[in-house]
Scaffold this motif. Structure first.
Motif, PDB file in Angstrom:
ATOM      1  N   MET A 217       0.855  -1.191   0.000  1.00 46.73           N
ATOM      2  CA  MET A 217       0.000   0.000   0.000  1.00 46.73           C
ATOM      3  C   MET A 217       0.891   1.242   0.000  1.00 46.73           C
ATOM      4  N   SER A 218       0.767   2.090  -1.008  1.00 43.77           N
ATOM      5  CA  SER A 218       1.584   3.293  -1.065  1.00 43.77           C
ATOM      6  C   SER A 218       0.997   4.356  -0.136  1.00 43.77           C
ATOM      7  N   VAL A 219       1.878   5.139   0.466  1.00 42.50           N
ATOM      8  CA  VAL A 219       1.470   6.207   1.364  1.00 42.50           C
ATOM      9  C   VAL A 219       1.728   7.534   0.666  1.00 42.50           C
ATOM     10  N   THR A 220       0.731   8.412   0.657  1.00 41.20           N
ATOM     11  CA  THR A 220       0.899   9.722   0.038  1.00 41.20           C
ATOM     12  C   THR A 220       1.684  10.618   0.982  1.00 41.20           C
ATOM     13  N   LEU A 221       2.823  11.083   0.520  1.00 39.39           N
ATOM     14  CA  LEU A 221       3.694  11.911   1.342  1.00 39.39           C
ATOM     15  C   LEU A 221       3.509  13.388   1.026  1.00 39.39           C
ATOM     16  N   ARG A 222       3.614  14.204   2.053  1.00 43.17           N
ATOM     17  CA  ARG A 222       3.606  15.650   1.838  1.00 43.17           C
ATOM     18  C   ARG A 222       4.954  16.068   1.247  1.00 43.17           C
ATOM     19  N   ASP A 223       4.987  17.272   0.674  1.00 45.98           N
ATOM     20  CA  ASP A 223       6.204  17.733   0.008  1.00 45.98           C
ATOM     21  C   ASP A 223       7.415  17.719   0.940  1.00 45.98           C
ATOM     22  N   TYR A 224       7.229  18.190   2.182  1.00 43.52           N
ATOM     23  CA  TYR A 224       8.375  18.252   3.095  1.00 43.52           C
ATOM     24  C   TYR A 224       8.813  16.852   3.537  1.00 43.52           C
ATOM     25  N   GLN A 225       7.867  15.899   3.551  1.00 45.06           N
ATOM     26  CA  GLN A 225       8.239  14.530   3.891  1.00 45.06           C
ATOM     27  C   GLN A 225       9.080  13.903   2.786  1.00 45.06           C
ATOM     28  N   LYS A 226       8.712  14.187   1.531  1.00 47.19           N
ATOM     29  CA  LYS A 226       9.519  13.724   0.402  1.00 47.19           C
ATOM     30  C   LYS A 226      10.899  14.361   0.445  1.00 47.19           C
ATOM     31  N   GLU A 227      10.923  15.659   0.731  1.00 51.94           N
ATOM     32  CA  GLU A 227      12.205  16.372   0.809  1.00 51.94           C
ATOM     33  C   GLU A 227      13.073  15.800   1.923  1.00 51.94           C
ATOM     34  N   CYS A 228      12.441  15.436   3.031  1.00 49.87           N
ATOM     35  CA  CYS A 228      13.165  14.841   4.150  1.00 49.87           C
ATOM     36  C   CYS A 228      13.839  13.537   3.714  1.00 49.87           C
ATOM     37  N   LEU A 229      13.100  12.679   3.039  1.00 53.30           N
ATOM     38  CA  LEU A 229      13.662  11.408   2.564  1.00 53.30           C
ATOM     39  C   LEU A 229      14.813  11.640   1.593  1.00 53.30           C
ATOM     40  N   ASP A 230      14.621  12.568   0.672  1.00 54.58           N
ATOM     41  CA  ASP A 230      15.676  12.864  -0.301  1.00 54.58           C
ATOM     42  C   ASP A 230      16.931  13.396   0.387  1.00 54.58           C
ATOM     43  N   THR A 231      16.735  14.231   1.394  1.00 56.36           N
ATOM     44  CA  THR A 231      17.872  14.817   2.105  1.00 56.36           C
ATOM     45  C   THR A 231      18.636  13.757   2.887  1.00 56.36           C
ATOM     46  N   ILE A 232      17.903  12.858   3.543  1.00 50.75           N
ATOM     47  CA  ILE A 232      18.554  11.773   4.294  1.00 50.75           C
ATOM     48  C   ILE A 232      19.424  10.938   3.353  1.00 50.75           C
TER      49      ILE A 232
ATOM     50  N   GLN B  39      22.190  10.474  11.502  1.00 47.49           N
ATOM     51  CA  GLN B  39      21.467  11.696  11.187  1.00 47.49           C
ATOM     52  C   GLN B  39      20.324  11.951  12.172  1.00 47.49           C
ATOM     53  N   LEU B  40      20.025  13.235  12.357  1.00 45.03           N
ATOM     54  CA  LEU B  40      18.920  13.633  13.227  1.00 45.03           C
ATOM     55  C   LEU B  40      17.926  14.452  12.411  1.00 45.03           C
ATOM     56  N   VAL B  41      16.654  14.126  12.545  1.00 47.15           N
ATOM     57  CA  VAL B  41      15.579  14.844  11.864  1.00 47.15           C
ATOM     58  C   VAL B  41      14.697  15.499  12.918  1.00 47.15           C
ATOM     59  N   CYS B  42      14.429  16.788  12.752  1.00 41.11           N
ATOM     60  CA  CYS B  42      13.592  17.514  13.708  1.00 41.11           C
ATOM     61  C   CYS B  42      12.282  17.923  13.032  1.00 41.11           C
ATOM     62  N   LEU B  43      11.199  17.313  13.450  1.00 47.95           N
ATOM     63  CA  LEU B  43       9.870  17.635  12.936  1.00 47.95           C
ATOM     64  C   LEU B  43       8.915  17.796  14.117  1.00 47.95           C
ATOM     65  N   PRO B  44       8.113  18.859  14.133  1.00 50.52           N
ATOM     66  CA  PRO B  44       7.189  19.070  15.245  1.00 50.52           C
ATOM     67  C   PRO B  44       6.173  17.946  15.376  1.00 50.52           C
ATOM     68  N   THR B  45       5.658  17.785  16.574  1.00 45.24           N
ATOM     69  CA  THR B  45       4.598  16.812  16.825  1.00 45.24           C
ATOM     70  C   THR B  45       3.425  17.067  15.882  1.00 45.24           C
ATOM     71  N   GLY B  46       2.928  15.998  15.275  1.00 45.50           N
ATOM     72  CA  GLY B  46       1.772  16.116  14.408  1.00 45.50           C
ATOM     73  C   GLY B  46       2.088  16.299  12.939  1.00 45.50           C
ATOM     74  N   THR B  47       3.389  16.295  12.575  1.00 45.43           N
ATOM     75  CA  THR B  47       3.741  16.498  11.165  1.00 45.43           C
ATOM     76  C   THR B  47       4.140  15.209  10.470  1.00 45.43           C
TER      77      THR B  47
END
Length: 552
Positions: free
Chosen positions: A1-16, A27-35
């Motif tokens: 099942m594919s999950v639809t990612l938000r733009d910043y989530q895609k960017e996060c994966l690409d950056t990692i 690596q450390l990723v900082c994302l606020p609660t609920g994102t």
């Protein structure tokens, strides 16, 4: 099942992935609660085309179950199992979601059940805990601390700051991706936050502290008093009546006392503590979700792993000096929900020494005593941005409200056109305040140096030259950063030393016609008796602002 990612989530994966290819293994990723940090690492197996196994580490049962559910949903072809207490994961499964207390406890044989060579991806949820010995034991067993490791460790947290001051750089190499709470609210990914400041006469100055925050038992004795508890109830009735609200307390006794106060006022309330039977707690949370209970009082139970999006109100009846704890508490109300257009945070502010308590304005970088007075943080940020663009000399860090900010913008305060007072003991050059914990020095010829505090608690020295930023160094203190920057200017820009030296006699002379013309062209009302030094201060601020906008 594919999950639809938000733009910043895609960017996060690409950056990692990009940073991994560049050799950054921890690596450390900082994302606020609920994102959606769990959504990001649930995408790891497919995104990284995982050939070996993935290990997800968390320290609470709620986090383990959430991680398992989302990973399994995103990867239905993979076997995802939990290793915790009475639950054991099959060593042959694809993804192990493991309890750190279970796996990393000294003397535990659970870690030995797994072959370290089979794991390639290791994820740490709530990674601000990762410097603890239980985590380090797991990392060492998996070979993550070896310099030549090919494995990838990614930690996720809403804030990299720990209450005890221990730096996460002991485990992680760098923060490779970060989004702030204000950014996520402005982007429409989190609910807008409005706030109120309620002051009491409870004195916390004698309450003892440990590891950067108040000792709970001592704090409870100070704040768990009838008059203050009744005030909390009155504040709820004034600002939050009928809205689902979490009230954060100091300890179990305080939790029950506040619940009693709410109940006596006829408000549907339940206390939630770690001592509760698990089935009873789940029922209370279901009743709250369904609207049968309006207020939950709790202590250190609903700070992590509780994802009820319909929460509209947060009452901080537990004062704290920890930005980590504060961020976790207000994060319970930031998720979007169809039945709310915003969330309200009420800070109960007791008497402390200067700048001790974390409040909503402090978390957003406003002045320590700022009162939102029902305004949203976004409204205040827009006002502060206008001031930064149009009245850059105004000390916004001193403003106590929007009304106070408007008053400060009406005319130039000559006292503010000087070296920021907090730099008085360490600076020789004409630094200006350009934001919260941020200072600038104009070097002319399209160059400037800025010094700013990072989210890891360091001070970065950045050279901006014709729209390009270069990080020169990162230091532990602002004093070290100032010293480094001023030494650099002395060595490499001797042509401007006379201009930036605070001791120059020319600074006391009347402003020149050229200076006055530059300022006047910006539509700025020129005060009487403006000196060359003060005019230079205004022009430097405008120049640094222009350079910053050119970069953006």
């Amino acid at each position: 099942m594919s999950v639809t990612l938000r733009d910043y989530q895609k960017e996060c994966l690409d950056t990692i992935l990009a940073r991994y290819k560049q050799g950054v293994r921890k690596q450390l990723v900082c994302l606020p609660t609920g994102t959606g940090k769990t959504v990001v690492f649930a995408s790891f197996p497919d995104f990284f085309r995982m050939k070996k196994k993935m290990l997800v580490l968390a320290h609470r049962e709620e986090l383990l179950d959430q991680a398992k559910e989302k990973i399994a949903r995103a990867n239905p072809e993979l076997a995802v199992e939990v290793e915790q207490a009475g639950r054991t994961a099959d060593p042959g499964c694809d993804v192990v979601v493991a309890s750190v207390p279970t796996l990393g406890r000294k003397g535990s044989g659970r870690l030995g059940r797994f072959d370290p060579d089979e794991f390639y991806l290791i994820v740490v949820d709530e990674a601000h805990h990762a410097v603890a010995s239980t985590y380090r034991r797991i990392f060492e067993r998996l070979g993550l601390m070896e310099k030549e490791t090919k494995k990838l460790l990614v930690g996720f947290t809403a804030t990299p700051k720990r209450g005890d001051g221990a730096g996460l750089d002991k485990v992680f190499d760098e923060i490779t991706f970060s989004r702030s709470l204000p950014e996520m609210i402005a982007g429409g990914y989190l609910a807008p936050l409005t706030g109120y400041r309620v002051e009491t006469d409870i004195d916390l100055r004698q309450v003892k502290k440990r590891m950067g925050d108040y000792i709970a038992s001592h704090l409870s004795r100070a704040v768990n008093v009838g008059e203050r508890n009744d005030l909390v109830v009155d504040i709820y009735k004034k600002y939050l009546t009928g809205r689902k609200t979490l009230c954060f307390c100091v300890d179990v006794a305080h939790t029950h006392s506040l619940a009693d106060a709410f109940s006596k006022a006829g408000i549907s309330v339940r206390p939630v503590t770690g001592e509760m039977d698990r089935a009873e707690r789940k029922k209370v949370l279901r009743d709250f979700s369904g609207g049968r209970v309006t207020v939950l009082t709790n202590c250190m139970v609903l700070t992590e792993g509780y994802d009820e999006a319909s929460v509209e109100g947060i009452i901080l009846a537990r004062p704290t000096r920890s930005s980590l704890l504060y961020t976790q508490m207000i994060g319970r109300a930031t998720r979007l929900h169809q039945e709310k257009d915003k969330a309200t945070v009420i800070d109960i502010v007791d008497v402390t020494r200067e700048h001790e308590l974390v409040t909503l304005p402090v978390l957003f970088g406003f002045s320590d005593g700022f009162d939102l007075a029902g305004k949203t943080t976004d409204e205040v940020e827009k006002a502060l941005q206008w001031v930064a663009d149009n009245r850059p000399w105004v000390r916004t860090d001193l403003a106590l409200s929007l009304d106070d900010l408007r008053y400060r913008c009406r005319k130039i305060d000559l006292y503010e056109l000087s070296l920021p007072p907090e730099l008085g003991s360490c600076a020789r050059f004409s630094w200006t305040t350009i934001g919260k914990n941020s200072y600038g020095l104009n070097l002319t010829k399209g160059q400037s140096i800025t010094i700013a505090a990072t989210i890891l608690g360091k001070w970065e020295v950045i050279l901006r030259s014709r729209g390009k930023d270069t990080i020169m160094t990162a230091t532990d203190t602002v004093r070290q950063a100032i010293a480094y920057a001023e030494h650099h200017v002395t060595e490499h820009r001797p042509d401007i030393l006379r201009l930036v030296d605070l001791r120059g006699k020319w600074r006391t002379h009347p402003a020149t016609k050229k200076q006055l013309s530059i300022i006047s062209e910006k539509g700025i009302e020129i005060p009487e008796n403006l000196t060359k030094g003060q005019a230079s201060h205004i022009i430097s601020m405008l120049s640094i602002k222009k350079q910053k906008n050119q970069k953006a």
